[in-house]
Design a protein around this motif. Structure first.
Motif, PDB file in Angstrom:
ATOM      1  N   ALA A 196      -1.402 -16.289  21.949  1.00 44.93           N
ATOM      2  CA  ALA A 196      -1.634 -15.053  21.190  1.00 44.93           C
ATOM      3  C   ALA A 196      -1.120 -13.837  21.964  1.00 44.93           C
ATOM      4  CB  ALA A 196      -3.117 -14.910  20.882  1.00 44.93           C
ATOM      5  N   LEU A 197      -1.374 -13.802  23.264  1.00 43.75           N
ATOM      6  CA  LEU A 197      -0.900 -12.689  24.086  1.00 43.75           C
ATOM      7  C   LEU A 197       0.620 -12.602  24.096  1.00 43.75           C
ATOM      8  CD1 LEU A 197      -3.343 -13.030  27.129  1.00 43.75           C
ATOM      9  CD2 LEU A 197      -3.300 -11.160  25.461  1.00 43.75           C
ATOM     10  N   LEU A 198       1.282 -13.748  24.157  1.00 46.73           N
ATOM     11  CA  LEU A 198       2.753 -13.765  24.170  1.00 46.73           C
ATOM     12  C   LEU A 198       3.327 -13.320  22.829  1.00 46.73           C
ATOM     13  CD1 LEU A 198       3.424 -17.061  26.160  1.00 46.73           C
ATOM     14  CD2 LEU A 198       4.167 -14.768  26.824  1.00 46.73           C
ATOM     15  N   LEU A 199       2.731 -13.796  21.732  1.00 48.42           N
ATOM     16  CA  LEU A 199       3.246 -13.434  20.413  1.00 48.42           C
ATOM     17  C   LEU A 199       3.044 -11.954  20.108  1.00 48.42           C
ATOM     18  CD1 LEU A 199       2.247 -16.470  18.143  1.00 48.42           C
ATOM     19  CD2 LEU A 199       4.310 -16.122  19.499  1.00 48.42           C
ATOM     20  N   LEU A 200       2.034 -11.335  20.717  1.00 56.84           N
ATOM     21  CA  LEU A 200       1.749  -9.913  20.475  1.00 56.84           C
ATOM     22  C   LEU A 200       2.149  -9.027  21.649  1.00 56.84           C
ATOM     23  CD1 LEU A 200      -1.772 -10.337  18.827  1.00 56.84           C
ATOM     24  CD2 LEU A 200       0.396  -9.851  17.676  1.00 56.84           C
ATOM     25  N   LYS A 201       2.949  -9.584  22.534  1.00 52.84           N
ATOM     26  CA  LYS A 201       3.329  -8.893  23.775  1.00 52.84           C
ATOM     27  C   LYS A 201       3.968  -7.533  23.519  1.00 52.84           C
ATOM     28  CE  LYS A 201       6.142  -9.664  27.930  1.00 52.84           C
ATOM     29  NZ  LYS A 201       7.060 -10.629  28.608  1.00 52.84           N
ATOM     30  N   ASP A 202       4.833  -7.459  22.541  1.00 52.16           N
ATOM     31  CA  ASP A 202       5.570  -6.216  22.278  1.00 52.16           C
ATOM     32  C   ASP A 202       5.014  -5.437  21.081  1.00 52.16           C
ATOM     33  OD1 ASP A 202       7.403  -6.775  24.375  1.00 52.16           O
ATOM     34  OD2 ASP A 202       8.485  -8.145  23.064  1.00 52.16           O
ATOM     35  N   ASN A 203       3.792  -5.772  20.689  1.00 53.21           N
ATOM     36  CA  ASN A 203       3.172  -5.086  19.554  1.00 53.21           C
ATOM     37  C   ASN A 203       2.195  -4.038  20.076  1.00 53.21           C
ATOM     38  OD1 ASN A 203       1.684  -4.315  17.271  1.00 53.21           O
ATOM     39  ND2 ASN A 203       1.882  -6.342  16.333  1.00 53.21           N
ATOM     40  N   PRO A 204       2.549  -2.749  19.967  1.00 55.32           N
ATOM     41  CA  PRO A 204       1.674  -1.698  20.518  1.00 55.32           C
ATOM     42  C   PRO A 204       0.326  -1.591  19.818  1.00 55.32           C
ATOM     43  CG  PRO A 204       3.436  -0.730  19.176  1.00 55.32           C
ATOM     44  CD  PRO A 204       3.748  -2.197  19.318  1.00 55.32           C
ATOM     45  N   ASP A 205       0.235  -2.159  18.608  1.00 53.85           N
ATOM     46  CA  ASP A 205      -1.041  -2.104  17.881  1.00 53.85           C
ATOM     47  C   ASP A 205      -2.054  -3.116  18.420  1.00 53.85           C
ATOM     48  OD1 ASP A 205       0.016  -0.156  16.201  1.00 53.85           O
ATOM     49  OD2 ASP A 205       0.760  -1.633  14.762  1.00 53.85           O
ATOM     50  N   TRP A 206      -1.556  -4.039  19.270  1.00 58.70           N
ATOM     51  CA  TRP A 206      -2.441  -5.085  19.773  1.00 58.70           C
ATOM     52  C   TRP A 206      -2.365  -5.187  21.300  1.00 58.70           C
ATOM     53  CZ3 TRP A 206      -6.194  -7.794  17.386  1.00 58.70           C
ATOM     54  CH2 TRP A 206      -6.247  -7.703  15.982  1.00 58.70           C
ATOM     55  N   PRO A 207      -2.923  -4.188  21.993  1.00 55.70           N
ATOM     56  CA  PRO A 207      -3.003  -4.291  23.453  1.00 55.70           C
ATOM     57  C   PRO A 207      -4.008  -5.378  23.856  1.00 55.70           C
ATOM     58  CG  PRO A 207      -4.245  -2.394  22.681  1.00 55.70           C
ATOM     59  CD  PRO A 207      -3.527  -2.948  21.482  1.00 55.70           C
ATOM     60  N   ILE A 208      -3.989  -5.757  25.128  1.00 53.56           N
ATOM     61  CA  ILE A 208      -4.859  -6.841  25.614  1.00 53.56           C
ATOM     62  C   ILE A 208      -6.327  -6.535  25.329  1.00 53.56           C
ATOM     63  CG2 ILE A 208      -5.669  -8.034  27.682  1.00 53.56           C
ATOM     64  CD1 ILE A 208      -2.877  -7.738  28.854  1.00 53.56           C
ATOM     65  N   GLU A 209      -6.711  -5.269  25.468  1.00 55.15           N
ATOM     66  CA  GLU A 209      -8.121  -4.906  25.263  1.00 55.15           C
ATOM     67  C   GLU A 209      -8.557  -5.217  23.830  1.00 55.15           C
ATOM     68  OE1 GLU A 209      -5.779  -2.903  26.416  1.00 55.15           O
ATOM     69  OE2 GLU A 209      -6.313  -2.835  28.557  1.00 55.15           O
ATOM     70  N   ARG A 210      -7.694  -4.926  22.872  1.00 55.94           N
ATOM     71  CA  ARG A 210      -8.055  -5.187  21.473  1.00 55.94           C
ATOM     72  C   ARG A 210      -8.145  -6.695  21.211  1.00 55.94           C
ATOM     73  NH1 ARG A 210      -4.920  -3.408  15.807  1.00 55.94           N
ATOM     74  NH2 ARG A 210      -6.633  -4.110  14.444  1.00 55.94           N
ATOM     75  N   ILE A 211      -7.227  -7.450  21.807  1.00 56.54           N
ATOM     76  CA  ILE A 211      -7.256  -8.907  21.647  1.00 56.54           C
ATOM     77  C   ILE A 211      -8.541  -9.476  22.239  1.00 56.54           C
ATOM     78  CG2 ILE A 211      -6.134 -11.071  22.337  1.00 56.54           C
ATOM     79  CD1 ILE A 211      -3.454  -9.554  22.224  1.00 56.54           C
ATOM     80  N   ASP A 212      -8.898  -9.012  23.438  1.00 59.44           N
ATOM     81  CA  ASP A 212     -10.137  -9.477  24.075  1.00 59.44           C
ATOM     82  C   ASP A 212     -11.342  -9.188  23.197  1.00 59.44           C
ATOM     83  OD1 ASP A 212      -8.860 -10.462  26.309  1.00 59.44           O
ATOM     84  OD2 ASP A 212      -9.111  -8.621  27.485  1.00 59.44           O
ATOM     85  N   ASN A 213     -11.378  -8.007  22.622  1.00 59.88           N
ATOM     86  CA  ASN A 213     -12.502  -7.614  21.769  1.00 59.88           C
ATOM     87  C   ASN A 213     -12.556  -8.457  20.501  1.00 59.88           C
ATOM     88  OD1 ASN A 213     -14.737  -5.697  21.241  1.00 59.88           O
ATOM     89  ND2 ASN A 213     -13.445  -5.067  19.511  1.00 59.88           N
ATOM     90  N   ALA A 214     -11.362  -8.741  19.952  1.00 54.99           N
ATOM     91  CA  ALA A 214     -11.298  -9.534  18.720  1.00 54.99           C
ATOM     92  C   ALA A 214     -11.695 -10.984  18.954  1.00 54.99           C
ATOM     93  CB  ALA A 214      -9.892  -9.461  18.127  1.00 54.99           C
ATOM     94  N   MET A 215     -11.632 -11.439  20.211  1.00 56.55           N
ATOM     95  CA  MET A 215     -11.959 -12.838  20.523  1.00 56.55           C
ATOM     96  C   MET A 215     -13.377 -13.008  21.065  1.00 56.55           C
ATOM     97  SD  MET A 215      -8.366 -14.335  22.074  1.00 56.55           S
ATOM     98  CE  MET A 215      -9.051 -15.997  22.228  1.00 56.55           C
ATOM     99  N   LYS A 216     -14.258 -12.068  20.786  1.00 54.45           N
ATOM    100  CA  LYS A 216     -15.647 -12.196  21.235  1.00 54.45           C
ATOM    101  C   LYS A 216     -16.457 -13.118  20.334  1.00 54.45           C
ATOM    102  CE  LYS A 216     -16.028  -7.807  23.700  1.00 54.45           C
ATOM    103  NZ  LYS A 216     -16.727  -6.488  23.772  1.00 54.45           N
ATOM    104  N   GLY A 217     -15.869 -13.510  19.191  1.00 54.50           N
ATOM    105  CA  GLY A 217     -16.564 -14.430  18.297  1.00 54.50           C
ATOM    106  C   GLY A 217     -17.569 -13.775  17.389  1.00 54.50           C
ATOM    107  N   GLU A 218     -17.444 -12.460  17.198  1.00 51.70           N
ATOM    108  CA  GLU A 218     -18.426 -11.747  16.395  1.00 51.70           C
ATOM    109  C   GLU A 218     -17.976 -11.531  14.949  1.00 51.70           C
ATOM    110  OE1 GLU A 218     -18.914  -8.180  18.609  1.00 51.70           O
ATOM    111  OE2 GLU A 218     -19.998  -9.150  20.270  1.00 51.70           O
ATOM    112  N   LYS A 219     -16.682 -11.224  14.763  1.00 53.56           N
ATOM    113  CA  LYS A 219     -16.191 -10.871  13.441  1.00 53.56           C
ATOM    114  C   LYS A 219     -14.757 -11.374  13.282  1.00 53.56           C
ATOM    115  CE  LYS A 219     -15.138  -6.850  10.534  1.00 53.56           C
ATOM    116  NZ  LYS A 219     -15.075  -5.360  10.476  1.00 53.56           N
ATOM    117  N   GLU A 220     -14.491 -11.986  12.128  1.00 53.31           N
ATOM    118  CA  GLU A 220     -13.133 -12.465  11.874  1.00 53.31           C
ATOM    119  C   GLU A 220     -12.186 -11.271  11.712  1.00 53.31           C
ATOM    120  OE1 GLU A 220     -11.782 -16.072   9.346  1.00 53.31           O
ATOM    121  OE2 GLU A 220     -11.596 -14.337   8.016  1.00 53.31           O
ATOM    122  N   THR A 221     -11.064 -11.323  12.448  1.00 56.18           N
ATOM    123  CA  THR A 221     -10.065 -10.263  12.408  1.00 56.18           C
ATOM    124  C   THR A 221      -8.684 -10.867  12.225  1.00 56.18           C
ATOM    125  OG1 THR A 221     -11.404  -8.953  13.944  1.00 56.18           O
ATOM    126  CG2 THR A 221      -9.122  -8.258  13.618  1.00 56.18           C
TER     127      THR A 221
END
Length: 536
Positions: free
Chosen positions: A463-488
């Motif tokens: 996931a990090l590699l596929l979104l590497k050049d996407n400014p809308d998805w920095p590592i912090e947002r990915i980490d937050n989205a993978m907390k298992g709380e809400k489908e994103t």
């Protein structure tokens, strides 16, 4: 038409000579002969043999065992305005001899097959033959030979048979006309043509040569085992150790054979290399499982190389030319992600069990879903969950599941069957590539456990590699989205090709070949199809 022209020229010659004779002029007579010979000389070197649809039809009536090539041969001449292919003013062109030589070496391509009326073809090139062919028959025999060779080497068995083996990747297109044009310009493409054949094909062809030579030299000696110990470790000595050393030297995991019976560090490096390239558990021990694997008959390895060469014939070489792509080889339980021809990730995977085989397809990853719901398939609800609910009333709650619109789904969370991220690629079978909470399963060599989906050990890394050049998805947002709380859901700006393939033999760039377990037992079926195809 040609006969009419010849008759006209003869009459013209007679008329001209009469005039010249009357004028008694030798210079004029010489000029008359020159004019007449120029009229008789063919204007097109490739039109010296008369071909038309009637002649083609009559040829295939005369040689009925070649009839299956009729439509392709006819199309070939129609595209070339019925000009001859294999003749010029000097006779049969040189390329025909090269094609004939390659057709006699089909065994090197892993093919056991002969063209019907081979004795006729042999006669063209000075071999023994009962009778001499006419130029027209020679022309059409060579065209049939070309189609035969191209089908066998560059195309492989037909699409219907391919699907019988469970292979649903898009079939490459082969233009006999375009291929012939390129071969006539550069005949060396008969030996290696990576625009027509998937590059892996030629690596496997070299491996086939190597393993056949090992077989011929009698170097595949069986490895015997002592009664004790059951497992050999560094420092142990045994005749079995010496036999393993010999085998590893023969196949290239060791540079030389010291003929020592001692399990030393040199042998340990060879054992590790053998295990690594064959997707075995990486440890130093020599046990019965390793010896059993190494005692696979060489004939079986040769058959594996041949059937995987056939699989290569089905693949468009462009498949691995994309800037980015994911390729998953089911028998090796491996996923690779490449960007700009460089491997950026490899990950262990586990795939569908034999009752729920993972499908062999190509598609494009279009979405990444973080902290996904798992919408349980009806078959699992009926066969597994309903019986479990009847035994345990709190089963759904205990597994973080709920009813939703008459279906059962599992809520997002660390114990979700899809893990914390899934990758969606449209396909008729509804399978995904996804994370898994069952990380311990990756420690096993055999990893065919799922209901058909592909579970990967490094899902977050992908996931990090596929979104590497996407400014809308920095590592912090990915980490937050993978907390298992809400489908994103993340819709990818660029679709990523994904290819799920089935290769039980694979050679790397340095020529090392890996053999994998035939988890869905497809090699034998494909070998049978190749035999039945060659017998026709």
């Amino acid at each position: 038409m040609r006969n009419f022209v010849v008759s006209f020229v003869i009459i013209f010659l007679g008329f001209t000579l009469a005039i010249v004779y009357h004028n008694n002029n030798k210079n004029n007579m010489v000029k008359a002969f020159a004019i007449t010979l120029s009229l008789l000389k063919p204007t097109d070197d490739k039109s010296v043999i008369l071909i038309n649809s009637t002649i083609i039809s009559d040829f295939f009536k005369k040689y009925p065992d070649l009839k299956k090539y009729k439509s392709d041969v006819s199309a070939l001449y129609k595209n070339r305005n019925y000009k001859s292919i294999w003749y010029d003013r000097k006779g049969v062109i040189e390329f025909a001899s090269l094609l004939y030589s390659k057709a006699n070496l089909l065994n090197e391509e892993g093919i056991e097959s002969n063209l019907a009326y081979k004795d006729k073809i042999d006669g063209i090139f000075g071999k023994k033959s009962t009778d001499k062919l006419s130029p027209t028959d020679t022309e059409l025999q060579l065209s049939s030979l070309y189609i035969f060779y191209s089908k066998k080497v560059f195309q492989g068995i037909d699409t219907k048979k391919i699907r019988e083996t469970g292979w649903f990747l898009p079939r490459k297109n082969l233009s006999y006309k375009n291929l012939l044009d390129s071969l006539l310009i550069n005949p060396q493409l008969l030996s290696k043509n990576e625009k027509q054949l998937f590059g892996q094909y030629y690596k496997l062809r070299e491996a086939l040569k190597k393993y056949r030579l090992i077989e011929k030299n009698g170097d595949w000696n069986p490895i015997t085992t002592d009664l004790l110990p059951k497992e050999y470790k560094l420092g142990d000595s045994s005749k079995t150790i010496g036999q393993i050393r010999q085998r590893l030297a023969v196949i290239g995991d060791l540079k030389q054979n010291s003929k020592s019976n001692l399990y030393d560090k040199e042998l340990m490096a060879g054992v590790l290399n053998y295990k690594k390239r064959n997707s075995m558990k990486m440890d130093y021990s020599i046990n019965s499982m390793l010896i059993q694997r190494m005692n696979t008959p060489i004939e079986k390895h040769i058959k594996a190389i041949i059937v995987n060469m056939e699989r290569c014939r089905w693949i468009a070489p462009e498949m691995t030319k994309a800037d980015e792509y994911i390729i998953i080889n089911v028998p090796s339980f491996k996923l690779i992600f490449k960007r700009n021809s460089k491997k950026e990730l490899d990950s262990d995977v586990f795939v569908g069990e034999t009752m729920n085989e993972t499908v062999i397809i190509s598609s494009n990853v279009t979405q990444i879903v973080f902290s996904p719901y798992w919408n349980v398939p009806n078959s699992i609800i009926e066969n597994e969950l309903i019986p479990a609910i009847s035994r345990e009333k709190n089963y759904l709650e205990a597994h973080n599941m709920e009813w939703k619109n008459g279906k059962i789904r599992q809520k997002p969370g660390k114990k979700n069957a899809l893990g914390l991220v899934k990758f969606i690629f449209p396909n008729a079978d509804g399978i995904y590539l996804h994370d898994t909470p069952s990380k311990s399963l990756f420690q096993s060599e055999y990893r065919a456990y799922s209901h058909g989906c592909i579970n990967m050990s490094k899902a977050k890394e992908l996931a990090l590699l596929l979104l590497k050049d996407n400014p809308d998805w920095p590592i912090e947002r990915i980490d937050n989205a993978m907390k298992g709380e809400k489908e994103t859901v993340c819709i990818l700006k660029k679709k990523i090709p994904i290819h799920i393939v089935y290769f039980t033999a694979w050679a790397n760039d340095s020529g090392e070949i890996s053999f994998y377990n035939d988890v869905y037992e497809r090699d034998s079926r494909l070998a049978e199809l190749l035999i039945s195809d060659d017998s026709k």
